[in-house]
Design an enzyme around this catalytic site. Structure first.
Site, PDB file in Angstrom:
ATOM      1  N   ASN A  89       2.410  -4.768  -3.329  1.00 32.11           N
ATOM      2  CA  ASN A  89       0.999  -5.123  -3.157  1.00 32.11           C
ATOM      3  C   ASN A  89       0.194  -3.857  -2.856  1.00 32.11           C
ATOM      4  OD1 ASN A  89      -0.940  -7.343  -2.764  1.00 32.11           O
ATOM      5  ND2 ASN A  89      -0.971  -6.773  -0.589  1.00 32.11           N
ATOM      6  N   GLU A  97       0.822  -1.222   0.000  1.00 33.39           N
ATOM      7  CA  GLU A  97       0.000   0.000   0.000  1.00 33.39           C
ATOM      8  C   GLU A  97       0.852   1.267   0.000  1.00 33.39           C
ATOM      9  OE1 GLU A  97      -2.932  -0.560   3.106  1.00 33.39           O
ATOM     10  OE2 GLU A  97      -3.574  -2.455   2.247  1.00 33.39           O
ATOM     11  N   HIS A 137     -10.169  -5.891  -3.202  1.00 29.83           N
ATOM     12  CA  HIS A 137     -11.272  -5.735  -2.239  1.00 29.83           C
ATOM     13  C   HIS A 137     -12.417  -5.055  -2.991  1.00 29.83           C
ATOM     14  CE1 HIS A 137      -8.950  -7.110   1.136  1.00 29.83           C
ATOM     15  NE2 HIS A 137      -7.987  -6.241   0.879  1.00 29.83           N
TER      16      HIS A 137
HETATM   17  O1  G3I Z   1      -4.812  -7.671  18.550  1.00 29.30           O
HETATM   18  C1  G3I Z   1      -5.815  -6.735  18.994  1.00 29.30           C
HETATM   19  C2  G3I Z   1      -6.498  -7.264  20.228  1.00 29.30           C
HETATM   20  O2  G3I Z   1      -5.578  -7.347  21.278  1.00 29.30           O
HETATM   21  C3  G3I Z   1      -7.645  -6.318  20.578  1.00 29.30           C
HETATM   22  O3  G3I Z   1      -8.368  -6.857  21.650  1.00 29.30           O
HETATM   23  C4  G3I Z   1      -8.570  -6.135  19.382  1.00 29.30           C
HETATM   24  C5  G3I Z   1      -9.674  -5.119  19.685  1.00 29.30           C
HETATM   25  O4  G3I Z   1     -10.021  -4.369  18.555  1.00 29.30           O
HETATM   26  O5  G3I Z   1      -7.838  -5.665  18.283  1.00 29.30           O
HETATM   27  C6  G3I Z   1      -6.820  -6.554  17.880  1.00 29.30           C
HETATM   28  O6  G3I Z   1      -6.143  -6.026  16.775  1.00 29.30           O
HETATM   29  C7  G3I Z   1      -6.855  -6.051  15.555  1.00 29.30           C
HETATM   30  C8  G3I Z   1      -6.030  -6.864  14.551  1.00 29.30           C
HETATM   31  O7  G3I Z   1      -6.674  -6.847  13.292  1.00 29.30           O
HETATM   32  C9  G3I Z   1      -5.864  -8.316  14.978  1.00 29.30           C
HETATM   33  O8  G3I Z   1      -7.109  -8.939  15.067  1.00 29.30           O
HETATM   34  C10 G3I Z   1      -7.016  -4.643  15.056  1.00 29.30           C
HETATM   35  O9  G3I Z   1      -7.892  -3.919  15.913  1.00 29.30           O
HETATM   36  C11 G3I Z   1      -7.574  -4.640  13.640  1.00 29.30           C
HETATM   37  O10 G3I Z   1      -7.545  -3.315  13.133  1.00 29.30           O
HETATM   38  C12 G3I Z   1      -6.732  -5.528  12.751  1.00 29.30           C
HETATM   39  O11 G3I Z   1      -7.362  -5.533  11.488  1.00 29.30           O
HETATM   40  C13 G3I Z   1      -6.593  -6.054  10.426  1.00 29.30           C
HETATM   41  C14 G3I Z   1      -6.321  -4.971   9.392  1.00 29.30           C
HETATM   42  O12 G3I Z   1      -5.617  -5.533   8.292  1.00 29.30           O
HETATM   43  C15 G3I Z   1      -5.520  -3.829   9.978  1.00 29.30           C
HETATM   44  O13 G3I Z   1      -5.054  -2.989   9.000  1.00 29.30           O
HETATM   45  C16 G3I Z   1      -7.377  -7.166   9.793  1.00 29.30           C
HETATM   46  O14 G3I Z   1      -7.511  -8.236  10.727  1.00 29.30           O
HETATM   47  C17 G3I Z   1      -6.685  -7.662   8.520  1.00 29.30           C
HETATM   48  O15 G3I Z   1      -7.526  -8.565   7.857  1.00 29.30           O
HETATM   49  C18 G3I Z   1      -6.414  -6.462   7.633  1.00 29.30           C
HETATM   50  O16 G3I Z   1      -5.779  -6.901   6.468  1.00 29.30           O
HETATM   51  C19 G3I Z   1      -5.465  -5.879   5.504  1.00 29.30           C
HETATM   52  C20 G3I Z   1      -4.199  -6.318   4.792  1.00 29.30           C
HETATM   53  O17 G3I Z   1      -3.182  -6.581   5.725  1.00 29.30           O
HETATM   54  C21 G3I Z   1      -3.747  -5.248   3.809  1.00 29.30           C
HETATM   55  N1  G3I Z   1      -4.816  -4.888   2.899  1.00 29.30           N
HETATM   56  C22 G3I Z   1      -6.089  -4.559   3.512  1.00 29.30           C
HETATM   57  C23 G3I Z   1      -6.543  -5.654   4.458  1.00 29.30           C
HETATM   58  C24 G3I Z   1      -7.901  -5.359   5.057  1.00 29.30           C
HETATM   59  O18 G3I Z   1      -7.869  -4.219   5.870  1.00 29.30           O
END
Ligand code: G3I
Length: 327
Positions: A197, A156, A233
């Site tokens: 990517n 990104e 997406h």
């Molecule tokens: O680990 C914490 C946990 O301790 C806490 O209790 C919880 C409460 O919100 O959050 C947890 O962290 C989350 C993390 O995923 C792990 O589950 C974050 O809030 C959440 O923002 C994070 O989201 C991820 C996101 O990337 C962040 O940018 C998504 O799972 C993941 O699927 C997503 O993937 C991205 C790709 O890497 C890049 N392209 C876009 C794609 C979708 O956003």
């Protein structure tokens, strides 16, 4: 979506059509998405996170229907190097083990990204960012040397208008950080394919033009770059009409292309008509990859709708994957 999912059934039909495999009801006894994709010379992958490993319904589908695996979060900088020089590969190692146990290949995601980046990196004096980035890449890529099919080295990097995102890396090093990251990754694992990517680069637009120009320039300079990942997406009914031509202009530069984070979000509750449109969207994506020599494969972002990032980020939207909440 009732058995394996309408979109999945259509995807199986799209993959089977050219392989002379039976195109009837897809299900546990039918050919897997994985085998159909492999018979056509591409892979079909998914993303899982550490907590997904505790869900036996999810892992059963992941381990049987998909031949490529991307850790959803566990290889990102905030997990792997939460404080400077202190590395943690335990969460990602668990996902790597799952993939190895199921003879799945792996895509590493991701080494250099503005998001899920610990604040110690963005707080560094700009003169120290290059060394920190190179050390991060070298340590992580070396840890997984020989185990990964590919790395999303930089994720990104562009704004929607095609300008570089002004993150810690660009601010410290200018656009040259991309070439430096790729060279550092290649030195640490000469066999992993190295990708850039991004999202919203599937059609021809200012952002994909910027990626195209960057790839052209990197290849002209002899920078190690093997592919471009198109996250894909999508929004229901909005697979860009220029998708195929756009992929083709990239492969003409001598790189592979891959669909790395496919989903197709639907306004909830999803109607039958919406799911039928989604099936044709998935079919269009798969047929596009099959029609472009140099398209290495397709990864869906998450196994089923319950594991998808969509409802949390786009309230009111969901049903974005090929599998419903019951897989
Ligand atoms: O680990 C914490 C946990 O301790 C806490 O209790 C919880 C409460 O919100 O959050 C947890 O962290 C989350 C993390 O995923 C792990 O589950 C974050 O809030 C959440 O923002 C994070 O989201 C991820 C996101 O990337 C962040 O940018 C998504 O799972 C993941 O699927 C997503 O993937 C991205 C790709 O890497 C890049 N392209 C876009 C794609 C979708 O956003």
């Amino acid at each position: 979506r009732r058995a394996l999912g309408a979109a999945a059934v259509t995807a199986v039909v799209a993959l089977a059509a050219a392989t002379f495999l039976p195109t009837g009801q897809a299900g546990a006894a039918g050919p897997s998405l994985r085998s159909l994709a492999e018979a056509k010379g591409i892979y079909f992958g998914t993303a899982i996170t550490q907590s997904d490993l505790n869900n036996s319904s999810l892992t059963a589908v992941a381990g049987s229907q998909f031949g490529m695996l991307t850790p959803g979060n566990e290889m990102k900088w905030d997990t792997t190097e939460p404080s400077r020089g202190s590395f943690n590969f335990t969460p990602a190692d668990r996902i790597v083990s799952f993939a190895q146990d199921h003879a799945m290949k792996l895509r590493g995601h991701t080494l250099v990204w503005h998001n899920q980046l610990p604040s110690w990196v963005s707080s560094l004096p700009t003169t120290q960012v290059k060394a920190a980035m190179e050390n991060h890449i070298t340590t992580e890529v070396s840890h997984y040397k020989g185990k990964l099919y590919a790395w999303d080295v930089v994720n990104e990097l562009f704004n929607e208008d095609g300008s570089y995102r002004s993150d810690a890396f660009f601010n410290a090093m200018g656009s040259g950080y991309v070439a430096d990251a790729l060279r550092t990754a290649r030195a640490a694992d000469p066999d992993a394919k190295l990708y850039l990517n991004d999202y919203n680069i599937e059609g021809q637009n200012a952002k994909s033009d910027a990626m195209y120009n960057l790839v052209k320039s990197l290849k002209a300079q002899g920078v190690p770059l093997d592919g471009v990942g198109f996250q894909a997406h999508f929004i229901l009914g909005q697979v860009p009409s220029s998708f195929k031509a756009n992929l083709q202009r990239f492969t003409a530069l001598g790189v592979n292309v891959a669909i790395t984070e496919l989903d197709d979000r639907v306004q909830l509750p999803a109607t039958g008509a919406a799911l039928a449109q989604q099936a044709s969207d998935y079919t269009a994506v798969i047929n596009t990859c099959l029609a472009v020599p140099g398209c290495a494969g397709i990864t869906q972002w998450g196994v089923g709708d319950a594991d998808s990032w969509i409802p949390g980020t786009f309230p009111g939207y969901g049903a974005a994957t090929m599998y419903d909440a019951n897989y």
